[in-house]
Design an enzyme around this catalytic site. Structure first.
Site, PDB file in Angstrom:
ATOM      1  N   ARG C  98      22.267  12.051   0.053  1.00 39.97           N
ATOM      2  CA  ARG C  98      20.936  11.453  -0.158  1.00 39.97           C
ATOM      3  C   ARG C  98      19.952  12.204   0.727  1.00 39.97           C
ATOM      4  O   ARG C  98      20.223  12.471   1.889  1.00 39.97           O
ATOM      5  CB  ARG C  98      20.961   9.982   0.226  1.00 39.97           C
ATOM      6  CG  ARG C  98      19.584   9.353   0.226  1.00 39.97           C
ATOM      7  CD  ARG C  98      19.702   7.858   0.429  1.00 39.97           C
ATOM      8  NE  ARG C  98      18.427   7.283   0.734  1.00 39.97           N
ATOM      9  CZ  ARG C  98      18.047   6.818   1.920  1.00 39.97           C
ATOM     10  NH1 ARG C  98      18.883   6.854   2.928  1.00 39.97           N
ATOM     11  NH2 ARG C  98      16.852   6.312   2.099  1.00 39.97           N
ATOM     12  N   HIS C 187      12.395   4.835  -1.935  1.00 39.28           N
ATOM     13  CA  HIS C 187      13.455   3.890  -2.348  1.00 39.28           C
ATOM     14  C   HIS C 187      13.823   4.108  -3.812  1.00 39.28           C
ATOM     15  O   HIS C 187      14.282   3.190  -4.493  1.00 39.28           O
ATOM     16  CB  HIS C 187      13.012   2.433  -2.187  1.00 39.28           C
ATOM     17  CG  HIS C 187      12.844   2.007  -0.750  1.00 39.28           C
ATOM     18  ND1 HIS C 187      11.894   1.087  -0.372  1.00 39.28           N
ATOM     19  CD2 HIS C 187      13.495   2.373   0.374  1.00 39.28           C
ATOM     20  CE1 HIS C 187      11.975   0.912   0.938  1.00 39.28           C
ATOM     21  NE2 HIS C 187      12.936   1.683   1.412  1.00 39.28           N
ATOM     22  N   GLY C 217      13.895  -4.973   2.538  1.00 39.46           N
ATOM     23  CA  GLY C 217      14.966  -4.758   3.485  1.00 39.46           C
ATOM     24  C   GLY C 217      14.469  -4.643   4.909  1.00 39.46           C
ATOM     25  O   GLY C 217      13.286  -4.760   5.175  1.00 39.46           O
ATOM     26  N   ARG C 249       6.178  -1.477  10.204  1.00 38.54           N
ATOM     27  CA  ARG C 249       5.120  -0.708   9.545  1.00 38.54           C
ATOM     28  C   ARG C 249       4.065  -1.660   9.017  1.00 38.54           C
ATOM     29  O   ARG C 249       4.360  -2.737   8.521  1.00 38.54           O
ATOM     30  CB  ARG C 249       5.683   0.081   8.364  1.00 38.54           C
ATOM     31  CG  ARG C 249       6.514   1.259   8.764  1.00 38.54           C
ATOM     32  CD  ARG C 249       6.702   2.188   7.574  1.00 38.54           C
ATOM     33  NE  ARG C 249       7.909   2.989   7.752  1.00 38.54           N
ATOM     34  CZ  ARG C 249       8.922   3.005   6.899  1.00 38.54           C
ATOM     35  NH1 ARG C 249       8.866   2.290   5.792  1.00 38.54           N
ATOM     36  NH2 ARG C 249       9.968   3.743   7.149  1.00 38.54           N
ATOM     37  N   GLU C 392      23.430   2.021  -3.027  1.00 40.39           N
ATOM     38  CA  GLU C 392      22.824   3.341  -3.240  1.00 40.39           C
ATOM     39  C   GLU C 392      23.897   4.392  -3.511  1.00 40.39           C
ATOM     40  O   GLU C 392      23.681   5.332  -4.270  1.00 40.39           O
ATOM     41  CB  GLU C 392      21.999   3.742  -2.019  1.00 40.39           C
ATOM     42  CG  GLU C 392      20.661   3.023  -1.975  1.00 40.39           C
ATOM     43  CD  GLU C 392      19.859   3.361  -0.732  1.00 40.39           C
ATOM     44  OE1 GLU C 392      20.461   3.691   0.302  1.00 40.39           O
ATOM     45  OE2 GLU C 392      18.636   3.301  -0.803  1.00 40.39           O
TER      46      GLU C 392
END
Lengths: 367, 405, 411
Positions: C98, C187, C217, C249, C392
């Site tokens: 990834r 994502h 998440g 964030r 994932e």
């Protein structure tokens, strides 16, 4: 006669209203008022706009009221005391506006002056709408929160609906704002601390990934002044199309120029984002009202926006929509959600509010 | 912000033109200084400055009050006053005079702009015109030591209205005038082969000084130091005179690495070496002094020295000022004066207050006609100074455009 | 014309800032043969670094020094090699990594070669925490195991189909072109997985479906609007800073507010970046924790907790609402990743009064949800609501396998 003054730091727009001729407006733009040094001349010019009729009150549209001004306020010593404290928030606006008001106060000594604020309505925003996701101390130290805008319009718009109704009010002016209201209270608004968030305007950017600002600062070493200038004066419709023209001229190019079309598409998607936010805050929708000074020229845009959300349960009547009444209902009787277009001028709205204010004698000091 | 300031500048243009004509057409001499300064003070009052005063040294001070009382900015311009002797000597043209007038006009109108736009400042804006008589900066010294004594620590920066061609200048060489006095009793044998004449005895020193002038140090930014013999005089040239003495007056442009003491000592050493073979010779070096009487009646004796200075370009005041200009349409760079001296010799070299120069025109432009006072350039200079003030002590409005109100 | 289905054991490598997750998945059956996670990689504090390693259901924990990700991978490969000796079936033949942010260079799953690596090296600053780690591992595998095919799957690739009216920011054209500023979205692997699983669950062709996927998440949150199997909008933008309120964030914020704070508090650009990325969001408002689960625990007795929770929920609702409008009501609404799957309170608050736009939550099913892919909407709901735990790694394996098969067919 009541005068309504709209000040844009250079010129003033004076609209006159007589109570018995509801709907009759005479308005006049007086340019570069700072250059008219002679107070007597200034007074004459204003009085002559609608013959020398007796002035009952003069009302002003003020863009920012901070936390203190939560309703229309009489302009007196106490007013200036609190208004001038707002200089920190709006440095280039407050001192010039204060000076303008003081001049009116001096020239029209015995006439009550009333200040109407675009931010008052939003002091009632629920907490979860007001605050930004920054460390809470910045709210406490700097009052960084969502102030809202076009409160005068949105509050007036919401009055025509029934109690309990869930309403969306969209105002098209130099700025565009979307506000969700219920029971005369605002539940969300698209313009927050400055016009850089929310919906784009002729030159400003609307919602933007804050990472872009950080990227430009940290990687390309632009200063906050440069980025601020770019985002507020060089973006918007002008930035996307490359044409520095007015919004009405931009509309004339709509359908004829690919860049202008893209600009309007993005504009509509930004409005859609806040319509979505409003519906989420309301938990449903009963009425939509479009208003503002640009609402006339924006009819094709309104038409497109409404078409995109017909699936919510809206049945519109076909174009062209009538222009004879101030507020028209563009939906048919079976429409689950009602959609209105209001052509009322901001000055007219303020006039109505002023009338109410004056009739409540406790508001006016006995002169 | 830029648009707001520009709009107000347009409104002030007529007034600026009228003032410029008054200032330029005034034939200034040391006797009518009072009238000239009154002209300037009246203009400041008419433009609405919050406080207008004249101090004992003849400095003109106009203050535009800030919203807060934090750091202030001082904009300095100067008035060149020629001494009667200088007047006689250079009566041919007013060259060099024109320069200071545009500085006065631009500094006052920069203040007027900040006043008109009502842009709130976190500290005061002080506009000051200091008189400069001959080669002395008594005005600046009095201004900062007396009038602004309590504020000196809280001055964010000084802007000097001197010609910089719209760049930000950060310094210049120092200038001083000193004398080498050689005294001695000449006797028959003194430089016998040359004959008994004073000029002859001076030649060795003069030629040595000429040699030295070709080997002076260089500063990367400010240029090369220079030495010029300004005047030579002597008394008592006959052997029977009691005392034989000659003086050499030297004009010395110097860079920061050379101090006043170093230069005087070196000159002394050079002279001593030239005459080391002779006996009974005394050599002395001293800084020239000038006695002046200000137009306000102060009687002063001042040393003829302007210190060199060179402020670092990474100084925040310099950087912010440059940025504010270049972000608003100017194409400015950092630069240094090569020929003139300014008040920066005192404000920065002595008092360490961050100092920059900014103004219209180029330092060695010797035009003197009325057209040389290019009004557009003066307006541009006052606009630039207003931008610098706004960036350093103004309160910015982010997000709102003055156009879209 | 289908050839005999090619079988492949793919080793999927998925790194976090201090972890390395891996799985060997047999494709196309999607059987998980090996799974594991190396934890506390590169962390210098107390607490031992460990690898939890499960082979065909048997789990063991190995304590080992893991000063960086390359060493962690080396150890993992050694473990696998050891296990291979006992069971040849677990032998893998393909790597799949990834990679978070490849800039403008790559928009789909790519096979690794020298040229690809060179290009990727230029993208390291785009995701300063994740990219360099992934890059090191890609390089390691390319160097040490050059005989094994390597594929890299990008978190941004799924969003290359975002429509221009949503991906264009309102800036001067020159600036947009000069700096390549546009909405990129993140994502992608997770949203794509959620979309595919949702369609499988209802046995519907993805071409016909309008889906809103909420990846909520602890490592960031985003909402994605999907139509006909393609992403048409994502709440993250040019950077992962845009959109929802996240752990540390800020999410959407008025740039004017950023400038004011920087001016008043004299923050440098680096400090501003630190505040917006690491000190805002849930942590900024709640202050005592950046985990929404801690906030939820305190809702009833702490006003600040209640407000933080309300702010978080409000923003998710705003995006779901927005995407519902552009999709003209969705067919499926998905909740995925740790908070989306883990908190029924969160899901209930988000879905409150949303029937108008489609989703009608079954409160009981929602509260009773425990694991797996499950429907939590009322039977008559216009929009089906699904909870889908993230995986994932399977998505990465699928992407790599598809590429593998495509490559094979073209030879």
């Amino acid at each position: 006669m009541i005068l309504v003054i709209d000040y844009n730091l250079k010129d003033i727009k004076v609209s006159t209203f007589e109570e018995k001729f509801d709907g009759q407006i005479l308005s006049s733009d007086i340019k570069a008022i700072d250059e008219i040094k002679d107070d007597d001349l200034f007074k004459k010019i204003i009085q002559n706009i609608n013959g020398k009729k007796k002035i009952k009150a003069i009302s002003f549209r003020i863009l920012f009221g901070g936390d203190y001004f939560d309703k229309p306020t009489l302009v007196d010593e106490k007013f200036f005391l609190h208004f001038e404290k707002l200089t920190d928030f709006f440095p280039f606006y407050v001192p010039l506006t204060s000076r303008m008001l003081k001049r009116f106060q001096k020239i029209f000594k015995d006439i009550p002056l009333i200040a109407f604020f675009e931010t008052s309505f939003f002091l009632k925003l629920p907490d979860k709408e007001k605050y930004y996701t920054l460390p809470f101390e910045y709210y406490q130290n700097n009052r960084i929160k969502r102030w809202g805008f076009h409160g005068i319009f949105h509050q007036a718009n919401t009055r025509i609906f029934s109690k309990g109704d869930r309403n969306l009010s969209i105002v098209f002016d130099k700025q565009t704002t979307v506000c969700a209201t219920r029971n005369n209270k605002p539940l969300s608004v698209s313009l927050g601390y400055t016009p850089l968030g929310g919906i784009m305007s002729r030159t400003s950017c609307g919602d933007l990934d804050p990472g872009i600002v950080l990227y430009l600062m940290n990687v390309h070493k632009l200063s906050i002044y440069e980025i601020d200038e770019m985002l507020k004066n060089k973006s918007g419709f002008v930035g996307l199309s490359g044409y520095d023209i007015s919004i009405s001229e931009m509309l004339k190019l709509y359908g004829k120029d690919a860049k202008v079309d893209m600009a309007f598409d993005i504009y509509q998607s930004q409005i859609m984002k806040y319509v979505g936010e409003g519906i989420a805050a309301l938990g449903g929708l009963d009425n939509i009202i479009f208003a503002g000074s640009n609402v006339g020229i924006f009819t094709p845009i309104i038409h497109q926006i409404v078409r995109k959300i017909l699936f919510l349960g809206i049945n519109t009547i076909s174009l062209p929509w009538s222009e004879d009444k101030t507020i028209i209902d563009i939906t048919s009787a079976e429409s689950r959600i009602k959609v209105y277009i209001s052509r009322m001028d901001i000055a007219k709205v303020i006039f109505h509010e002023s009338d109410i204010f004056c009739k409540n004698s406790s508001n006016l000091r006995i002169i | 912000m830029k648009k707001l300031i520009k709009a107000k500048a347009k409104g002030l243009r007529k007034s600026l033109e009228k003032f410029a004509i008054k200032i330029e057409s005034f034939k200034l001499s040391s006797s009518n200084m009072g009238e000239f300064t009154d002209l300037i003070l009246t203009e400041m009052r008419d433009l609405g400055f919050d406080k207008v005063t004249k101090d004992k040294a003849g400095n003109l001070i106009g203050v535009i009050k800030g919203y807060g009382s934090k750091d202030a900015i001082v904009i300095l311009s100067h008035i060149d006053i020629k001494t009667p002797e200088q007047q006689k000597a250079e009566d041919v043209s007013n060259s060099g005079m024109t320069k200071f007038r545009s500085g006065i006009i631009s500094s006052i109108y920069a203040g007027a702009l900040m006043k008109r736009t009502m842009l709130p400042m976190t500290g005061d804006l002080i506009i000051s015109c200091v008189p400069r008589l001959g080669c002395c900066d008594f005005g600046t010294k009095y201004l900062f030591n007396d009038v602004l004594k309590n504020r000196v620590k809280k001055i964010k920066g000084v802007i000097l209205c001197e010609p910089t061609d719209f760049n930000i200048n950060l310094g210049h060489k120092g200038m001083m005038e000193y004398e080498i006095v050689v005294k001695g009793k000449l006797n028959r044998n003194f430089l016998e082969n040359r004959g008994m004449n004073m000029l002859g005895t001076m030649f060795p020193l003069i030629s040595e000084l000429e040699k030295v002038s070709k080997e002076l140090p260089n500063d990367f930014n400010l240029g090369r130091s220079s030495l010029r013999i300004k005047d030579v005089s002597y008394s008592g040239c006959q052997p029977q005179d009691e005392i034989n003495e000659f003086r050499i007056v030297v004009d010395r442009a110097f860079i920061p690495e050379e101090t006043k003491g170093y230069i005087l000592n070196r000159a002394k050493a050079i002279a001593k070496t030239v005459y080391k073979q002779e006996q009974g010779i005394t050599v002395n070096t001293l800084l020239a002094k000038e006695r002046i009487k200000t137009y306000t009646g102060l009687d002063l004796v001042l040393e003829k020295e302007f210190k060199p200075w060179s402020m670092e370009s990474h100084q925040p005041f310099a950087l912010e000022s440059l940025e504010s200009l270049n972000e608003n349409g100017f194409k400015s760079n950092f630069g240094y004066w090569k020929k003139v001296v300014t008040e920066g010799s005192y404000t920065y070299a002595q008092l360490k207050i961050p100092t920059i120069g900014f103004g219209a025109g180029v330092e060695d432009n010797i035009d003197s006609s009325i057209d040389s006072l290019n009004l557009d350039k003066i307006e541009k200079a006052s606009y630039g100074q207003a931008l610098i003030v706004q960036r350093n002590i103004g309160m910015p409005t982010f997000g709102w455009s003055s156009d879209e109100i | 014309m289908k050839s005999k289905e090619k079988k492949s054991n793919i080793l999927v490598i998925n790194c976090g800032s201090s972890s390395l997750k891996y799985k060997i998945i047999r494709m196309p059956d999607e059987d998980e043969i090996v799974r594991g996670e190396a934890e506390r990689v590169g962390i210098k504090t107390q607490g031992v670094s460990i690898i939890t390693h499960t082979v065909l259901g048997k789990k063991r924990t190995i304590k080992v020094l893991l000063p960086n990700h390359s060493i962690a991978l080396k150890k993992v490969l050694e473990l696998i090699a050891n296990d291979e000796k006992e069971n040849k079936d677990i032998r893998f033949d393909t790597f799949a990594h990834r990679y978070v942010h490849p800039g403008k260079f790559f928009t789909k799953t790519t096979k690794i070669n020298k040229m690809v690596l060179t290009k990727l090296k230029e993208t390291l600053p785009l995701a300063p925490i994740h990219n360099p780690i992934s890059y090191k591992l890609l390089e390691f595998c390319h160097r040490e195991k050059s005989s094994i095919d390597q594929f890299v799957v990008f978190d941004t690739a799924f969003h290359k189909t975002i429509l221009p009216e949503y991906s264009t920011y309102v800036l001067p054209l020159k600036v947009i072109k000069k700096y390549g500023i546009r909405k990129i979205g993140f994502h992608g692997i997770s949203h794509q997985y959620a979309m595919e699983e949702a369609c499988k669950f209802f046995n519907r062709d993805k071409i016909t479906q309008k889906i809103i996927s909420c990846h909520l998440g602890t490592g960031g949150s985003s909402v994605c609007a999907i139509r006909s199997g393609r992403s048409i909008n994502n709440s993250m933008g040019f950077t992962p800073l845009e959109g929802l309120m996240m752990n540390t964030r800020s999410g959407d914020i008025d740039p004017g507010a950023i400038f004011y704070i920087m001016f008043r508090e004299c923050f440098s650009p680096e400090e501003a970046e630190n505040i917006l990325n690491n000190k805002s969001g849930i942590l900024g408002v709640f202050n005592s924790s950046s985990d929404l689960r801690d906030v939820i625990k305190d809702i009833d007795n702490n006003k600040q907790a209640k407000m933080t929770f309300d702010m978080y929920v409000r923003r998710v609702r705003a995006y779901i609402s927005f995407y519902s409008l552009i999709l003209k009501k969705s067919d499926i609404l998905i909740f995925t990743d740790s908070l989306g799957v883990g908190s029924s309170v969160l899901r209930e608050s988000i879905c409150e009064n949303m029937e108008f736009l489609g989703p009608n939550l079954d409160k009981e099913k929602n509260t009773k949800y425990s694991e797996g892919i499950s429907e939590i909407s009322l039977s008559g709901s216009e929009t089906k609501i699904l909870v889908i735990p993230t995986d994932e790694e399977i998505m990465i394996a699928r992407e790599a396998y598809q590429r593998l098969v495509k490559d094979d067919l073209s030879h």
